[in-house]
Design a protein around this motif. Sequence first.
Motif, PDB file in Angstrom:
ATOM      1  N   ARG A 261      12.368  53.706  64.121  1.00 54.44           N
ATOM      2  CA  ARG A 261      11.448  52.902  63.320  1.00 54.44           C
ATOM      3  C   ARG A 261      10.467  53.693  62.479  1.00 54.44           C
ATOM      4  O   ARG A 261       9.705  53.117  61.710  1.00 54.44           O
ATOM      5  CB  ARG A 261      10.652  51.954  64.234  1.00 54.44           C
ATOM      6  CG  ARG A 261      11.480  50.816  64.801  1.00 54.44           C
ATOM      7  CD  ARG A 261      10.603  49.862  65.567  1.00 54.44           C
ATOM      8  NE  ARG A 261      10.092  50.459  66.794  1.00 54.44           N
ATOM      9  CZ  ARG A 261       9.016  50.034  67.433  1.00 54.44           C
ATOM     10  NH1 ARG A 261       8.289  49.057  66.922  1.00 54.44           N
ATOM     11  NH2 ARG A 261       8.636  50.605  68.563  1.00 54.44           N
ATOM     12  N   PRO A 308       4.776  52.533  63.778  1.00 54.88           N
ATOM     13  CA  PRO A 308       4.327  51.164  64.067  1.00 54.88           C
ATOM     14  C   PRO A 308       4.655  50.674  65.470  1.00 54.88           C
ATOM     15  O   PRO A 308       5.670  51.026  66.065  1.00 54.88           O
ATOM     16  CB  PRO A 308       5.062  50.342  63.008  1.00 54.88           C
ATOM     17  CG  PRO A 308       6.300  51.140  62.715  1.00 54.88           C
ATOM     18  CD  PRO A 308       5.920  52.579  62.875  1.00 54.88           C
ATOM     19  N   GLN A 309       3.742  49.855  65.982  1.00 55.30           N
ATOM     20  CA  GLN A 309       3.908  49.096  67.227  1.00 55.30           C
ATOM     21  C   GLN A 309       4.472  49.929  68.380  1.00 55.30           C
ATOM     22  O   GLN A 309       5.595  49.720  68.853  1.00 55.30           O
ATOM     23  CB  GLN A 309       4.799  47.866  66.977  1.00 55.30           C
ATOM     24  CG  GLN A 309       4.099  46.784  66.175  1.00 55.30           C
ATOM     25  CD  GLN A 309       2.856  46.262  66.899  1.00 55.30           C
ATOM     26  OE1 GLN A 309       2.953  45.674  67.972  1.00 55.30           O
ATOM     27  NE2 GLN A 309       1.688  46.494  66.334  1.00 55.30           N
ATOM     28  N   ARG A 310       3.653  50.874  68.827  1.00 57.25           N
ATOM     29  CA  ARG A 310       4.018  51.711  69.966  1.00 57.25           C
ATOM     30  C   ARG A 310       3.317  51.199  71.217  1.00 57.25           C
ATOM     31  O   ARG A 310       2.123  50.887  71.211  1.00 57.25           O
ATOM     32  CB  ARG A 310       3.596  53.162  69.707  1.00 57.25           C
ATOM     33  CG  ARG A 310       4.241  53.770  68.476  1.00 57.25           C
ATOM     34  CD  ARG A 310       5.746  53.790  68.584  1.00 57.25           C
ATOM     35  NE  ARG A 310       6.381  54.216  67.344  1.00 57.25           N
ATOM     36  CZ  ARG A 310       7.694  54.274  67.172  1.00 57.25           C
ATOM     37  NH1 ARG A 310       8.506  53.928  68.162  1.00 57.25           N
ATOM     38  NH2 ARG A 310       8.201  54.664  66.022  1.00 57.25           N
ATOM     39  N   GLU A 311       4.074  51.114  72.290  1.00 51.73           N
ATOM     40  CA  GLU A 311       3.511  50.629  73.553  1.00 51.73           C
ATOM     41  C   GLU A 311       2.802  51.768  74.281  1.00 51.73           C
ATOM     42  O   GLU A 311       3.375  52.835  74.485  1.00 51.73           O
ATOM     43  CB  GLU A 311       4.599  50.049  74.457  1.00 51.73           C
ATOM     44  CG  GLU A 311       4.035  49.490  75.765  1.00 51.73           C
ATOM     45  CD  GLU A 311       5.095  48.910  76.680  1.00 51.73           C
ATOM     46  OE1 GLU A 311       4.738  48.393  77.748  1.00 51.73           O
ATOM     47  OE2 GLU A 311       6.294  48.996  76.323  1.00 51.73           O
ATOM     48  N   GLU A 376      -1.002  47.998  75.759  1.00 52.87           N
ATOM     49  CA  GLU A 376      -1.230  47.502  74.408  1.00 52.87           C
ATOM     50  C   GLU A 376      -0.174  48.063  73.459  1.00 52.87           C
ATOM     51  O   GLU A 376       0.326  49.177  73.641  1.00 52.87           O
ATOM     52  CB  GLU A 376      -2.627  47.928  73.951  1.00 52.87           C
ATOM     53  CG  GLU A 376      -3.093  47.310  72.647  1.00 52.87           C
ATOM     54  CD  GLU A 376      -4.513  47.719  72.289  1.00 52.87           C
ATOM     55  OE1 GLU A 376      -4.945  47.416  71.162  1.00 52.87           O
ATOM     56  OE2 GLU A 376      -5.189  48.346  73.138  1.00 52.87           O
ATOM     57  N   HIS A 377       0.180  47.279  72.430  1.00 52.67           N
ATOM     58  CA  HIS A 377       1.072  47.755  71.371  1.00 52.67           C
ATOM     59  C   HIS A 377       0.218  48.055  70.140  1.00 52.67           C
ATOM     60  O   HIS A 377      -0.497  47.172  69.655  1.00 52.67           O
ATOM     61  CB  HIS A 377       2.138  46.705  71.040  1.00 52.67           C
ATOM     62  CG  HIS A 377       3.210  46.604  72.084  1.00 52.67           C
ATOM     63  ND1 HIS A 377       2.992  46.058  73.332  1.00 52.67           N
ATOM     64  CD2 HIS A 377       4.506  47.028  72.073  1.00 52.67           C
ATOM     65  CE1 HIS A 377       4.107  46.113  74.041  1.00 52.67           C
ATOM     66  NE2 HIS A 377       5.038  46.702  73.297  1.00 52.67           N
ATOM     67  N   VAL A 378       0.281  49.291  69.652  1.00 51.05           N
ATOM     68  CA  VAL A 378      -0.591  49.701  68.562  1.00 51.05           C
ATOM     69  C   VAL A 378       0.205  50.423  67.481  1.00 51.05           C
ATOM     70  O   VAL A 378       1.269  50.994  67.742  1.00 51.05           O
ATOM     71  CB  VAL A 378      -1.726  50.632  69.067  1.00 51.05           C
ATOM     72  CG1 VAL A 378      -2.615  49.900  70.057  1.00 51.05           C
ATOM     73  CG2 VAL A 378      -1.164  51.901  69.673  1.00 51.05           C
ATOM     74  N   ASP A 379      -0.341  50.391  66.271  1.00 53.23           N
ATOM     75  CA  ASP A 379       0.175  51.231  65.195  1.00 53.23           C
ATOM     76  C   ASP A 379      -0.523  52.583  65.284  1.00 53.23           C
ATOM     77  O   ASP A 379      -1.753  52.652  65.350  1.00 53.23           O
ATOM     78  CB  ASP A 379      -0.122  50.599  63.831  1.00 53.23           C
ATOM     79  CG  ASP A 379       0.674  49.317  63.601  1.00 53.23           C
ATOM     80  OD1 ASP A 379       1.676  49.122  64.307  1.00 53.23           O
ATOM     81  OD2 ASP A 379       0.269  48.517  62.738  1.00 53.23           O
TER      82      ASP A 379
END
Length: 399
Positions: A261, A308-311, A376-379
């Motif tokens: 990604r 993007p959107q990493r746990e 949390e999922h964060v950029d």
Amino acid sequence: MARIVFDGVWKRYADGTEAVKDLNLEIGDGEFMILVGPSGCGKSTALRMVAGLEAISEGKMIIGDETVNDLSPGERDIAMVFQSYALYPHMSVADNMGFALKMAKISKSEITERVNKAADILGLTEYLHRKPKALSGGQRQRVAMGRAIVRNPQAFLMDEPLSNLDAKLRVAMRSEIAALQTRLGVTTLYVTHDQIEAMTMGDRVAVLKRGELQQVASPQELYDNPDNLFVAGFIGSPSMNLAQATIEDVGGKPHVKLGTRSSLLVPDHALERYPRVREYVGKQVAVGLRPEHFSRADASTPDDRKMPQREVGLVELLGAEVLVHFATSAAPIITEDLREAIDDPEAFAELEHEAESGVQHFVARMEPLGAPKTGEHVDVAFKTEHMHFFDLDTGQALR
């Protein structure tokens, strides 16, 4: 004072083991040189060859302007500080410090003068009449240092002198030894497996792997511009995040395809440092990302600097900073070089497990304020000008 030169030095044992291989290294007059590397890399063997405690199989060892291959340890005019303090328990601090001078039949008055001077430098004056058992670990280490100082040698050789101290005392003694070496100006060769010691103490650092010199440079140069994957993986705490990636051409500019990604731009500053990246378009490389160059992305972060959107899997609160472990689909690098650089069987086994699972965890060093939470999922943003690139097969930097 004197320079120390390894001129094509080898150490071979009777069973065929090569502990040191063609070592070429010069420690300048008055320089503080650190020899660092994982356990069994040959650094202590190299030090012992300088001291004359190990015979040289091939090459020349030079101290000052003299080749010392055939000189005994006592004829080399060097002083060693060992991992164990090796103090005589029945002798006072003063007698321990002056013992070598007594054996050399130096006059009592000169011994007293030298011991008192060294004790003053080391803050040991009030302890001169005590026995070693009445001293703390740090004080005993100072006595061992004093025993070396009183000899006025051409060079100091130190073999992991802080490894027996607790963590807090090691930090204090690191700064004390560095300040002492600067004050005395004596050529010093210091062996350690602790790369934090290496990075905080020496003028230059020489990195060894399996008896071979990998790179020698200032601490900052090693950190900013590692020559190969081994040095990149070994130098730094937390260590550099390393993964397999593909170089792609996107709109005429090279990008790093990292996992499924993320496509990160390779900016001009990174290309200036690693110009051969352009030769690897369409090919796989090893890419390195230092933890401190990550941050939490926001609305202003360009997509080509974003993961993007990493746990978030783990958050380590360290007071002034936070270490954030987050999941990526980037493939780990599983090589013998990295196994040795990590120098921790459990940590390497975890990396092998991640390779099988298809998920690798990166570590980011972030500010505590606004740091993400576990689960949390964060950029995540990365300062792509600080990326490092290596050939996957040879491990060499793409410079």
